[in-house]
Design an enzyme around this catalytic site. Structure first.
Site, PDB file in Angstrom:
ATOM      1  N   ASN A  37     -27.588  22.974  44.329  1.00  0.00           N
ATOM      2  CA  ASN A  37     -28.300  22.663  45.577  1.00  0.00           C
ATOM      3  C   ASN A  37     -29.016  23.883  46.153  1.00  0.00           C
ATOM      4  OD1 ASN A  37     -29.083  20.872  47.540  1.00  0.00           O
ATOM      5  ND2 ASN A  37     -27.028  20.570  48.424  1.00  0.00           N
ATOM      6  N   HIS A 122     -17.596   9.412  53.797  1.00  0.00           N
ATOM      7  CA  HIS A 122     -17.874  10.405  54.842  1.00  0.00           C
ATOM      8  C   HIS A 122     -18.212   9.735  56.165  1.00  0.00           C
ATOM      9  CE1 HIS A 122     -19.077  14.148  52.330  1.00  0.00           C
ATOM     10  NE2 HIS A 122     -18.177  13.439  51.685  1.00  0.00           N
ATOM     11  N   ARG A 147     -13.214  10.696  55.268  1.00  0.00           N
ATOM     12  CA  ARG A 147     -13.345  12.045  55.792  1.00  0.00           C
ATOM     13  C   ARG A 147     -14.004  11.969  57.172  1.00  0.00           C
ATOM     14  NH1 ARG A 147     -17.254  17.037  53.657  1.00  0.00           N
ATOM     15  NH2 ARG A 147     -18.794  16.185  55.085  1.00  0.00           N
ATOM     16  N   TYR A 159     -22.383  21.126  60.635  1.00  0.00           N
ATOM     17  CA  TYR A 159     -22.146  20.667  59.272  1.00  0.00           C
ATOM     18  C   TYR A 159     -21.476  19.279  59.246  1.00  0.00           C
ATOM     19  CZ  TYR A 159     -19.788  19.696  54.994  1.00  0.00           C
ATOM     20  OH  TYR A 159     -19.352  19.025  53.885  1.00  0.00           O
ATOM     21  N   ASP A 220     -13.161  18.606  56.455  1.00  0.00           N
ATOM     22  CA  ASP A 220     -13.716  19.756  55.743  1.00  0.00           C
ATOM     23  C   ASP A 220     -14.022  20.872  56.742  1.00  0.00           C
ATOM     24  OD1 ASP A 220     -15.129  21.518  54.140  1.00  0.00           O
ATOM     25  OD2 ASP A 220     -16.369  19.960  53.196  1.00  0.00           O
ATOM     26  N   HIS A 222     -15.320  23.753  55.817  1.00  0.00           N
ATOM     27  CA  HIS A 222     -16.506  24.420  55.264  1.00  0.00           C
ATOM     28  C   HIS A 222     -16.459  25.939  55.383  1.00  0.00           C
ATOM     29  CE1 HIS A 222     -20.655  23.402  53.727  1.00  0.00           C
ATOM     30  NE2 HIS A 222     -19.875  22.503  53.182  1.00  0.00           N
ATOM     31  N   GLU A 246      -9.840  20.683  53.994  1.00  0.00           N
ATOM     32  CA  GLU A 246     -10.589  21.288  52.886  1.00  0.00           C
ATOM     33  C   GLU A 246     -11.255  22.594  53.312  1.00  0.00           C
ATOM     34  OE1 GLU A 246     -13.720  18.663  51.647  1.00  0.00           O
ATOM     35  OE2 GLU A 246     -14.741  20.233  50.514  1.00  0.00           O
ATOM     36  N   GLU A 272     -14.910  23.761  45.850  1.00  0.00           N
ATOM     37  CA  GLU A 272     -16.251  23.255  45.515  1.00  0.00           C
ATOM     38  C   GLU A 272     -17.248  24.359  45.205  1.00  0.00           C
ATOM     39  OE1 GLU A 272     -17.081  21.049  49.156  1.00  0.00           O
ATOM     40  OE2 GLU A 272     -18.635  22.498  49.647  1.00  0.00           O
ATOM     41  N   ARG A 293     -10.857  21.191  44.218  1.00  0.00           N
ATOM     42  CA  ARG A 293     -12.080  20.523  44.663  1.00  0.00           C
ATOM     43  C   ARG A 293     -13.297  20.843  43.802  1.00  0.00           C
ATOM     44  NH1 ARG A 293     -14.019  17.062  46.868  1.00  0.00           N
ATOM     45  NH2 ARG A 293     -15.246  17.915  48.570  1.00  0.00           N
ATOM     46  N   HIS A 322     -15.262  17.171  43.545  1.00  0.00           N
ATOM     47  CA  HIS A 322     -16.402  17.221  44.457  1.00  0.00           C
ATOM     48  C   HIS A 322     -17.428  16.153  44.065  1.00  0.00           C
ATOM     49  CE1 HIS A 322     -19.738  19.961  46.284  1.00  0.00           C
ATOM     50  NE2 HIS A 322     -19.072  19.361  47.244  1.00  0.00           N
ATOM     51  N   ASP A 326     -25.436  15.889  46.088  1.00  0.00           N
ATOM     52  CA  ASP A 326     -26.096  16.888  45.235  1.00  0.00           C
ATOM     53  C   ASP A 326     -25.474  16.961  43.844  1.00  0.00           C
ATOM     54  OD1 ASP A 326     -24.434  18.208  47.536  1.00  0.00           O
ATOM     55  OD2 ASP A 326     -24.238  19.664  45.915  1.00  0.00           O
ATOM     56  N   GLU A 349     -14.205  12.182  45.893  1.00  0.00           N
ATOM     57  CA  GLU A 349     -15.221  12.123  46.959  1.00  0.00           C
ATOM     58  C   GLU A 349     -16.373  11.225  46.498  1.00  0.00           C
ATOM     59  OE1 GLU A 349     -17.151  15.860  47.733  1.00  0.00           O
ATOM     60  OE2 GLU A 349     -17.846  15.212  49.703  1.00  0.00           O
ATOM     61  N   TRP A 412     -21.844  28.953  56.248  1.00  0.00           N
ATOM     62  CA  TRP A 412     -22.317  27.595  56.578  1.00  0.00           C
ATOM     63  C   TRP A 412     -21.296  26.564  56.131  1.00  0.00           C
ATOM     64  CZ3 TRP A 412     -23.878  23.570  53.131  1.00  0.00           C
ATOM     65  CH2 TRP A 412     -24.242  22.381  53.826  1.00  0.00           C
TER      66      TRP A 412
HETATM   67  C1  GCO Z   1     -18.415  18.329  50.448  1.00  0.00           C
HETATM   68  C2  GCO Z   1     -19.291  19.527  50.554  1.00  0.00           C
HETATM   69  C3  GCO Z   1     -20.744  19.246  50.684  1.00  0.00           C
HETATM   70  C4  GCO Z   1     -21.491  20.552  50.469  1.00  0.00           C
HETATM   71  C5  GCO Z   1     -22.707  20.347  49.662  1.00  0.00           C
HETATM   72  C6  GCO Z   1     -23.472  21.630  49.427  1.00  0.00           C
HETATM   73  O1  GCO Z   1     -17.255  18.452  50.783  1.00  0.00           O
HETATM   74  O2  GCO Z   1     -18.899  17.324  49.958  1.00  0.00           O
HETATM   75  O3  GCO Z   1     -18.791  20.424  51.492  1.00  0.00           O
HETATM   76  O4  GCO Z   1     -21.046  18.619  51.891  1.00  0.00           O
HETATM   77  O5  GCO Z   1     -21.807  21.137  51.672  1.00  0.00           O
HETATM   78  O6  GCO Z   1     -22.311  19.790  48.457  1.00  0.00           O
HETATM   79  O7  GCO Z   1     -24.358  21.485  48.381  1.00  0.00           O
HETATM   80 MG    MG Z   2     -16.651  20.366  51.147  1.00  0.00          MG
END
Ligand code: GCO
Ligand code: MG
Length: 412
Positions: A37, A122, A147, A159, A220, A222, A246, A272, A293, A322, A326, A349, A412
Protein backbone atom coordinates in the site's frame (compact mmCIF):
# COMPACT_ATOMS: atom_id res chain seq x y z
CA UNK A 1 6.61 -27.69 -15.73
CA UNK A 2 8.94 -25.04 -17.03
CA UNK A 3 8.05 -21.37 -16.47
CA UNK A 4 7.84 -19.51 -19.78
CA UNK A 5 6.56 -16.11 -18.60
CA UNK A 6 6.22 -13.97 -15.48
CA UNK A 7 4.16 -10.83 -16.05
CA UNK A 8 3.44 -8.05 -13.59
CA UNK A 9 0.03 -6.40 -13.79
CA UNK A 10 -0.56 -3.15 -11.91
CA UNK A 11 -4.20 -2.12 -11.84
CA UNK A 12 -6.29 0.34 -9.89
CA UNK A 13 -9.93 -0.74 -9.77
CA UNK A 14 -10.76 1.64 -6.91
CA UNK A 15 -7.37 1.07 -5.29
CA UNK A 16 -3.96 -0.11 -6.51
CA UNK A 17 -2.97 -3.77 -6.79
CA UNK A 18 0.25 -5.44 -7.95
CA UNK A 19 -0.33 -8.93 -9.37
CA UNK A 20 2.16 -11.42 -10.76
CA UNK A 21 1.05 -13.99 -13.32
CA UNK A 22 3.38 -16.95 -13.88
CA UNK A 23 2.76 -19.10 -16.99
CA UNK A 24 4.16 -22.59 -17.58
CA UNK A 25 4.96 -24.31 -20.86
CA UNK A 26 1.82 -26.47 -20.45
CA UNK A 27 -0.30 -23.31 -20.31
CA UNK A 28 -1.06 -23.46 -16.57
CA UNK A 29 -1.08 -20.00 -14.98
CA UNK A 30 -0.73 -18.91 -11.36
CA UNK A 31 -1.42 -15.56 -9.70
CA UNK A 32 0.38 -13.90 -6.79
CA UNK A 33 -0.32 -10.70 -4.84
CA UNK A 34 2.57 -8.25 -4.35
CA UNK A 35 0.56 -5.17 -3.30
CA UNK A 36 2.36 -2.84 -0.88
CA UNK A 37 0.00 0.00 0.00
CA UNK A 38 1.43 3.37 -1.09
CA UNK A 39 4.66 1.84 -2.47
CA UNK A 40 3.20 -0.34 -5.24
CA UNK A 41 5.59 0.63 -8.03
CA UNK A 42 8.64 -0.36 -6.00
CA UNK A 43 7.37 -3.97 -5.90
CA UNK A 44 6.41 -3.80 -9.57
CA UNK A 45 9.97 -2.74 -10.52
CA UNK A 46 11.54 -5.33 -8.19
CA UNK A 47 9.45 -8.08 -9.77
CA UNK A 48 9.81 -6.92 -13.35
CA UNK A 49 13.53 -6.06 -13.29
CA UNK A 50 15.00 -8.50 -10.78
CA UNK A 51 12.68 -11.48 -10.37
CA UNK A 52 10.77 -12.20 -13.59
CA UNK A 53 13.97 -12.72 -15.65
CA UNK A 54 15.19 -15.28 -13.06
CA UNK A 55 11.92 -17.22 -13.13
CA UNK A 56 11.79 -17.93 -16.85
CA UNK A 57 13.21 -21.39 -17.48
CA UNK A 58 12.85 -22.56 -13.86
CA UNK A 59 10.72 -25.55 -12.81
CA UNK A 60 7.41 -24.15 -11.45
CA UNK A 61 7.09 -27.16 -9.14
CA UNK A 62 10.15 -26.28 -7.03
CA UNK A 63 8.41 -23.89 -4.65
CA UNK A 64 10.68 -24.14 -1.60
CA UNK A 65 13.80 -23.97 -3.74
CA UNK A 66 12.50 -20.89 -5.59
CA UNK A 67 11.64 -19.21 -2.27
CA UNK A 68 15.16 -19.80 -0.93
CA UNK A 69 16.71 -18.81 -4.28
CA UNK A 70 14.95 -15.42 -4.22
CA UNK A 71 15.39 -14.84 -0.46
CA UNK A 72 18.94 -16.06 0.22
CA UNK A 73 20.05 -15.59 -3.37
CA UNK A 74 19.51 -11.80 -3.22
CA UNK A 75 21.91 -11.56 -0.23
CA UNK A 76 19.82 -8.56 0.96
CA UNK A 77 17.17 -10.09 3.16
CA UNK A 78 13.73 -9.15 4.34
CA UNK A 79 12.20 -5.68 3.87
CA UNK A 80 8.62 -5.05 2.73
CA UNK A 81 9.42 -4.65 -0.99
CA UNK A 82 11.53 -7.81 -1.27
CA UNK A 83 9.15 -9.93 0.78
CA UNK A 84 6.04 -8.78 -1.11
CA UNK A 85 7.82 -9.74 -4.34
CA UNK A 86 8.85 -13.14 -2.95
CA UNK A 87 5.26 -13.62 -1.73
CA UNK A 88 3.83 -12.89 -5.18
CA UNK A 89 6.06 -15.57 -6.75
CA UNK A 90 5.33 -18.06 -3.97
CA UNK A 91 1.53 -17.68 -4.23
CA UNK A 92 1.65 -18.01 -8.01
CA UNK A 93 3.66 -21.25 -7.76
CA UNK A 94 1.26 -22.72 -5.17
CA UNK A 95 -1.64 -21.72 -7.43
CA UNK A 96 0.03 -23.58 -10.33
CA UNK A 97 0.85 -26.66 -8.23
CA UNK A 98 -2.70 -26.94 -6.93
CA UNK A 99 -4.21 -26.43 -10.41
CA UNK A 100 -1.87 -29.06 -11.83
CA UNK A 101 -2.89 -31.43 -9.01
CA UNK A 102 -6.56 -30.73 -9.75
CA UNK A 103 -7.22 -29.55 -6.18
CA UNK A 104 -8.04 -26.44 -4.20
CA UNK A 105 -4.84 -25.29 -2.48
CA UNK A 106 -6.10 -26.16 1.01
CA UNK A 107 -6.03 -29.85 0.05
CA UNK A 108 -2.29 -29.64 -0.64
CA UNK A 109 -1.85 -27.95 2.76
CA UNK A 110 -3.33 -30.95 4.54
CA UNK A 111 -7.06 -30.60 3.88
CA UNK A 112 -9.78 -28.79 5.79
CA UNK A 113 -9.59 -28.57 9.58
CA UNK A 114 -12.94 -26.72 9.78
CA UNK A 115 -16.04 -25.93 7.74
CA UNK A 116 -15.14 -22.25 7.30
CA UNK A 117 -13.00 -19.43 8.69
CA UNK A 118 -14.60 -17.12 11.27
CA UNK A 119 -14.31 -13.60 9.84
CA UNK A 120 -14.36 -10.26 11.59
CA UNK A 121 -15.75 -7.13 9.97
CA UNK A 122 -14.88 -3.48 10.55
CA UNK A 123 -17.50 -1.41 12.36
CA UNK A 124 -16.68 2.22 13.02
CA UNK A 125 -18.21 5.64 13.53
CA UNK A 126 -17.40 9.20 14.47
CA UNK A 127 -19.42 8.78 17.68
CA UNK A 128 -21.20 6.06 19.67
CA UNK A 129 -24.56 6.21 17.81
CA UNK A 130 -22.76 5.82 14.46
CA UNK A 131 -20.73 2.92 15.84
CA UNK A 132 -23.86 1.14 17.11
CA UNK A 133 -25.46 1.58 13.65
CA UNK A 134 -22.36 0.23 12.01
CA UNK A 135 -22.33 -2.83 14.30
CA UNK A 136 -26.01 -3.44 13.48
CA UNK A 137 -25.26 -3.20 9.75
CA UNK A 138 -22.44 -5.74 10.12
CA UNK A 139 -24.60 -8.13 12.13
CA UNK A 140 -27.25 -7.88 9.41
CA UNK A 141 -24.58 -8.88 6.86
CA UNK A 142 -23.87 -12.02 8.89
CA UNK A 143 -20.66 -11.08 10.74
CA UNK A 144 -20.16 -12.99 13.98
CA UNK A 145 -17.13 -10.98 15.17
CA UNK A 146 -16.61 -7.25 14.86
CA UNK A 147 -13.74 -4.79 15.13
CA UNK A 148 -14.63 -1.42 16.65
CA UNK A 149 -12.83 1.84 15.72
CA UNK A 150 -14.06 5.19 16.96
CA UNK A 151 -13.68 8.90 16.32
CA UNK A 152 -12.10 10.76 19.23
CA UNK A 153 -13.71 13.94 20.61
CA UNK A 154 -11.63 16.93 19.51
CA UNK A 155 -9.90 15.15 16.59
CA UNK A 156 -11.06 15.64 12.99
CA UNK A 157 -10.10 12.38 11.33
CA UNK A 158 -8.84 9.25 12.98
CA UNK A 159 -7.52 5.88 11.76
CA UNK A 160 -10.14 3.25 11.03
CA UNK A 161 -13.24 5.43 10.98
CA UNK A 162 -15.51 5.31 7.96
CA UNK A 163 -18.80 7.11 7.81
CA UNK A 164 -21.77 6.22 5.68
CA UNK A 165 -22.08 8.65 2.76
CA UNK A 166 -25.85 8.21 3.11
CA UNK A 167 -28.05 6.35 5.64
CA UNK A 168 -28.03 2.63 4.95
CA UNK A 169 -25.00 2.82 2.66
CA UNK A 170 -22.05 0.46 3.11
CA UNK A 171 -19.39 1.65 5.53
CA UNK A 172 -16.28 1.56 3.32
CA UNK A 173 -12.91 2.37 4.81
CA UNK A 174 -10.00 2.98 2.48
CA UNK A 175 -7.22 5.03 4.08
CA UNK A 176 -4.94 5.39 1.00
CA UNK A 177 -5.94 8.60 -0.78
CA UNK A 178 -5.74 8.49 -4.58
CA UNK A 179 -4.68 11.60 -6.42
CA UNK A 180 -4.09 12.52 -10.07
CA UNK A 181 -1.97 15.55 -9.02
CA UNK A 182 1.45 15.85 -10.61
CA UNK A 183 2.98 15.86 -7.11
CA UNK A 184 0.59 13.93 -4.85
CA UNK A 185 1.09 14.19 -1.10
CA UNK A 186 -0.19 11.89 1.64
CA UNK A 187 -3.26 13.11 3.52
CA UNK A 188 -2.67 14.09 7.17
CA UNK A 189 -4.53 12.96 10.28
CA UNK A 190 -4.41 14.14 13.90
CA UNK A 191 -3.71 12.30 17.10
CA UNK A 192 -3.94 12.73 20.87
CA UNK A 193 -3.19 9.55 22.84
CA UNK A 194 -4.55 10.85 26.17
CA UNK A 195 -7.90 11.74 24.60
CA UNK A 196 -7.97 8.30 22.96
CA UNK A 197 -7.20 6.48 26.23
CA UNK A 198 -10.03 8.36 27.99
CA UNK A 199 -12.53 7.70 25.21
CA UNK A 200 -12.13 4.04 24.18
CA UNK A 201 -13.40 2.40 27.40
CA UNK A 202 -16.65 4.46 27.06
CA UNK A 203 -17.06 3.20 23.51
CA UNK A 204 -16.70 -0.45 24.49
CA UNK A 205 -18.98 0.02 27.48
CA UNK A 206 -21.70 1.34 25.15
CA UNK A 207 -21.19 -1.47 22.63
CA UNK A 208 -21.34 -4.20 25.30
CA UNK A 209 -24.43 -2.58 26.84
CA UNK A 210 -26.21 -2.64 23.48
CA UNK A 211 -25.07 -6.01 22.11
CA UNK A 212 -24.42 -8.08 25.24
CA UNK A 213 -21.45 -10.18 26.37
CA UNK A 214 -21.20 -12.79 23.61
CA UNK A 215 -20.23 -10.95 20.44
CA UNK A 216 -16.45 -11.16 19.90
CA UNK A 217 -15.13 -7.56 19.76
CA UNK A 218 -11.73 -6.48 18.47
CA UNK A 219 -9.80 -3.21 18.45
CA UNK A 220 -6.73 -1.89 16.60
CA UNK A 221 -4.38 0.55 18.39
CA UNK A 222 -2.35 1.01 15.15
CA UNK A 223 1.05 1.21 16.90
CA UNK A 224 0.35 4.53 18.65
CA UNK A 225 0.92 3.84 22.33
CA UNK A 226 3.97 3.56 24.56
CA UNK A 227 4.13 0.27 26.50
CA UNK A 228 2.76 1.86 29.68
CA UNK A 229 -0.10 3.54 27.78
CA UNK A 230 -0.93 0.24 26.08
CA UNK A 231 -0.85 -1.54 29.45
CA UNK A 232 -3.37 0.99 30.77
CA UNK A 233 -5.69 0.59 27.78
CA UNK A 234 -5.51 -3.21 28.05
CA UNK A 235 -6.47 -3.00 31.74
CA UNK A 236 -9.24 -0.47 31.14
CA UNK A 237 -10.75 -2.69 28.43
CA UNK A 238 -10.68 -5.91 30.50
CA UNK A 239 -14.31 -5.52 31.66
CA UNK A 240 -15.41 -5.58 27.98
CA UNK A 241 -13.69 -8.89 27.24
CA UNK A 242 -11.99 -8.12 23.92
CA UNK A 243 -11.14 -10.89 21.47
CA UNK A 244 -7.90 -8.96 20.91
CA UNK A 245 -6.17 -5.62 21.19
CA UNK A 246 -4.10 -5.25 18.02
CA UNK A 247 -0.83 -3.39 17.39
CA UNK A 248 -0.90 -1.49 20.66
CA UNK A 249 2.81 -0.51 20.53
CA UNK A 250 5.19 0.27 17.61
CA UNK A 251 6.12 -2.79 15.56
CA UNK A 252 9.88 -2.24 15.56
CA UNK A 253 10.19 -3.20 19.22
CA UNK A 254 8.65 -6.57 20.04
CA UNK A 255 10.10 -6.39 23.58
CA UNK A 256 7.68 -3.50 24.33
CA UNK A 257 4.97 -6.11 24.71
CA UNK A 258 6.69 -7.62 27.76
CA UNK A 259 5.52 -4.71 29.88
CA UNK A 260 2.02 -4.71 28.38
CA UNK A 261 1.71 -8.44 29.01
CA UNK A 262 2.72 -8.08 32.67
CA UNK A 263 -0.19 -5.71 33.27
CA UNK A 264 -3.18 -6.98 31.35
CA UNK A 265 -5.10 -10.11 30.45
CA UNK A 266 -6.56 -8.49 27.32
CA UNK A 267 -5.38 -10.77 24.47
CA UNK A 268 -2.76 -9.19 22.19
CA UNK A 269 -2.20 -9.41 18.42
CA UNK A 270 0.57 -7.93 16.26
CA UNK A 271 2.36 -8.47 12.97
CA UNK A 272 0.73 -6.75 9.97
CA UNK A 273 3.82 -4.63 9.26
CA UNK A 274 6.29 -7.45 9.94
CA UNK A 275 7.78 -8.95 6.80
CA UNK A 276 9.52 -11.98 8.24
CA UNK A 277 8.86 -14.52 10.93
CA UNK A 278 12.17 -13.32 12.42
CA UNK A 279 10.47 -9.97 13.18
CA UNK A 280 8.47 -11.73 15.89
CA UNK A 281 11.66 -12.01 17.97
CA UNK A 282 10.66 -13.19 21.46
CA UNK A 283 6.91 -12.69 20.90
CA UNK A 284 6.23 -16.37 20.27
CA UNK A 285 8.82 -18.08 22.47
CA UNK A 286 7.90 -15.86 25.46
CA UNK A 287 4.17 -16.10 24.69
CA UNK A 288 3.83 -12.31 24.63
CA UNK A 289 1.01 -12.40 22.07
CA UNK A 290 -2.06 -14.50 21.38
CA UNK A 291 -2.45 -13.96 17.61
CA UNK A 292 -0.08 -13.41 14.70
CA UNK A 293 -1.33 -10.74 12.30
CA UNK A 294 1.00 -11.15 9.32
CA UNK A 295 -0.38 -10.93 5.80
CA UNK A 296 0.44 -13.75 3.37
CA UNK A 297 1.35 -10.96 0.92
CA UNK A 298 3.83 -9.24 3.24
CA UNK A 299 5.46 -12.13 5.10
CA UNK A 300 6.72 -13.96 2.00
CA UNK A 301 3.79 -16.02 0.73
CA UNK A 302 2.13 -19.31 1.63
CA UNK A 303 5.49 -21.01 2.28
CA UNK A 304 6.56 -18.40 4.84
CA UNK A 305 3.11 -18.07 6.44
CA UNK A 306 2.87 -21.83 6.92
CA UNK A 307 6.22 -21.84 8.75
CA UNK A 308 5.18 -18.85 10.88
CA UNK A 309 1.88 -20.49 11.84
CA UNK A 310 3.61 -23.78 12.68
CA UNK A 311 6.09 -21.93 14.90
CA UNK A 312 3.20 -20.04 16.51
CA UNK A 313 1.37 -23.32 17.14
CA UNK A 314 4.34 -24.66 19.11
CA UNK A 315 3.85 -21.75 21.52
CA UNK A 316 0.06 -21.89 21.66
CA UNK A 317 -0.41 -18.77 19.50
CA UNK A 318 -3.17 -18.62 16.89
CA UNK A 319 -3.63 -17.03 13.48
CA UNK A 320 -5.34 -13.73 12.72
CA UNK A 321 -4.25 -13.18 9.12
CA UNK A 322 -4.29 -9.58 7.89
CA UNK A 323 -7.09 -9.03 5.37
CA UNK A 324 -7.86 -5.36 4.65
CA UNK A 325 -8.72 -4.21 1.11
CA UNK A 326 -5.06 -3.56 0.28
CA UNK A 327 -4.57 -7.33 0.31
CA UNK A 328 -5.80 -8.20 -3.20
CA UNK A 329 -8.40 -10.93 -3.72
CA UNK A 330 -5.42 -13.18 -4.64
CA UNK A 331 -3.71 -12.56 -1.28
CA UNK A 332 -7.06 -13.00 0.45
CA UNK A 333 -7.64 -16.36 -1.24
CA UNK A 334 -4.18 -17.53 -0.15
CA UNK A 335 -5.10 -16.57 3.44
CA UNK A 336 -8.38 -18.50 3.27
CA UNK A 337 -6.73 -21.74 2.11
CA UNK A 338 -4.33 -21.51 5.07
CA UNK A 339 -7.19 -20.60 7.44
CA UNK A 340 -9.09 -23.71 6.43
CA UNK A 341 -6.10 -26.03 6.71
CA UNK A 342 -4.06 -25.05 9.79
CA UNK A 343 -4.98 -26.34 13.23
CA UNK A 344 -4.14 -23.11 15.09
CA UNK A 345 -6.60 -20.89 13.20
CA UNK A 346 -7.91 -17.99 15.28
CA UNK A 347 -9.86 -15.55 13.11
CA UNK A 348 -9.67 -13.95 9.65
CA UNK A 349 -9.95 -10.21 8.98
CA UNK A 350 -12.41 -9.50 6.17
CA UNK A 351 -13.07 -6.21 4.40
CA UNK A 352 -14.96 -7.02 1.20
CA UNK A 353 -13.46 -5.59 -1.98
CA UNK A 354 -15.49 -3.18 -4.09
CA UNK A 355 -17.48 -4.33 -7.11
CA UNK A 356 -14.94 -2.64 -9.38
CA UNK A 357 -12.13 -4.66 -7.83
CA UNK A 358 -14.16 -7.83 -8.34
CA UNK A 359 -14.56 -6.99 -12.06
CA UNK A 360 -10.79 -7.34 -12.38
CA UNK A 361 -10.33 -10.24 -9.96
CA UNK A 362 -12.83 -13.06 -10.50
CA UNK A 363 -13.06 -14.74 -7.12
CA UNK A 364 -14.77 -17.91 -6.00
CA UNK A 365 -14.50 -17.63 -2.21
CA UNK A 366 -17.70 -17.29 -0.22
CA UNK A 367 -18.90 -15.54 2.96
CA UNK A 368 -21.89 -17.21 4.59
CA UNK A 369 -23.17 -17.02 8.17
CA UNK A 370 -20.03 -15.22 9.26
CA UNK A 371 -17.67 -17.83 7.80
CA UNK A 372 -15.35 -17.49 4.82
CA UNK A 373 -14.56 -20.45 2.57
CA UNK A 374 -12.00 -20.48 -0.28
CA UNK A 375 -14.26 -22.75 -2.43
CA UNK A 376 -13.24 -25.97 -4.15
CA UNK A 377 -12.06 -24.30 -7.35
CA UNK A 378 -8.65 -25.74 -8.25
CA UNK A 379 -5.65 -23.64 -7.24
CA UNK A 380 -6.23 -20.40 -5.30
CA UNK A 381 -9.58 -19.89 -7.02
CA UNK A 382 -8.98 -16.39 -8.40
CA UNK A 383 -8.46 -15.32 -12.03
CA UNK A 384 -7.51 -11.89 -13.35
CA UNK A 385 -9.42 -10.34 -16.25
CA UNK A 386 -6.72 -8.53 -18.29
CA UNK A 387 -9.19 -6.43 -20.25
CA UNK A 388 -10.86 -5.18 -17.08
CA UNK A 389 -7.43 -4.54 -15.47
CA UNK A 390 -6.40 -2.41 -18.46
CA UNK A 391 -9.42 -0.19 -17.90
CA UNK A 392 -8.09 0.78 -14.44
CA UNK A 393 -4.50 2.06 -14.74
CA UNK A 394 -2.35 2.89 -11.70
CA UNK A 395 -3.27 6.02 -9.73
CA UNK A 396 -0.76 7.37 -7.16
CA UNK A 397 -2.15 6.88 -3.64
CA UNK A 398 -0.62 7.35 -0.21
CA UNK A 399 -1.52 6.27 3.29
CA UNK A 400 -2.03 9.17 5.72
CA UNK A 401 0.71 10.74 7.79
CA UNK A 402 -0.27 11.22 11.44
CA UNK A 403 0.59 14.27 13.59
CA UNK A 404 0.08 15.09 17.24
CA UNK A 405 -1.97 18.24 17.86
CA UNK A 406 1.30 20.26 18.14
CA UNK A 407 2.37 19.07 14.69
CA UNK A 408 4.87 16.35 15.71
CA UNK A 409 4.83 13.36 13.36
CA UNK A 410 3.45 10.30 15.16
CA UNK A 411 2.91 6.67 14.13
CA UNK A 412 -0.10 6.44 11.82
C1 GCO B 1 -5.85 -3.61 9.64
C2 GCO B 1 -4.82 -2.60 9.26
C3 GCO B 1 -5.15 -1.77 8.07
C4 GCO B 1 -3.89 -1.04 7.65
C5 GCO B 1 -3.75 -1.01 6.18
C6 GCO B 1 -2.50 -0.29 5.73
O1 GCO B 1 -5.87 -3.98 10.80
O2 GCO B 1 -6.56 -4.05 8.75
O3 GCO B 1 -4.40 -1.88 10.37
O4 GCO B 1 -6.24 -0.93 8.31
O5 GCO B 1 -3.87 0.24 8.16
O6 GCO B 1 -3.74 -2.33 5.75
O7 GCO B 1 -2.20 -0.61 4.42
MG1 MG C 1 -4.28 -3.39 11.93
Amino acid sequence: MKIIAADVIVSSPGRNFVTLRVTTEDGVTGLGDGTLNGRELAVEAYLREHVAPLLVGRDAGRIEDTWQYLYRGAYWRRGPVTMAAVAAVDMALWDIKAKAAGMPLYQLLGGASRTGALAYGHASGRDVPEILDSVRAHLAQGYRAIRIQSGIPGLDSVYGVASPAAPGQRYDYEPARRSQDAHPRPPEEQWDTRAYLRHMPRVFEAVREEFGPELPLLHDGHHRMTPIQAARLGKDLEPYDLFWLEDCTPAEDPTALRLVRQHTTTPLAIGEVFNSLHDYGPLLSERLIDYVRSAVTHVGGVTAMRKLLDLAAVHGVKSGIHGPTDISPVGMAAALHLDLAVHNFGIQEYMPHTERTLEVFRTSFTFEDGLLHPSDTHGLGVELDDEAAARFPYVPAYLPVNRLTDGTVHDW
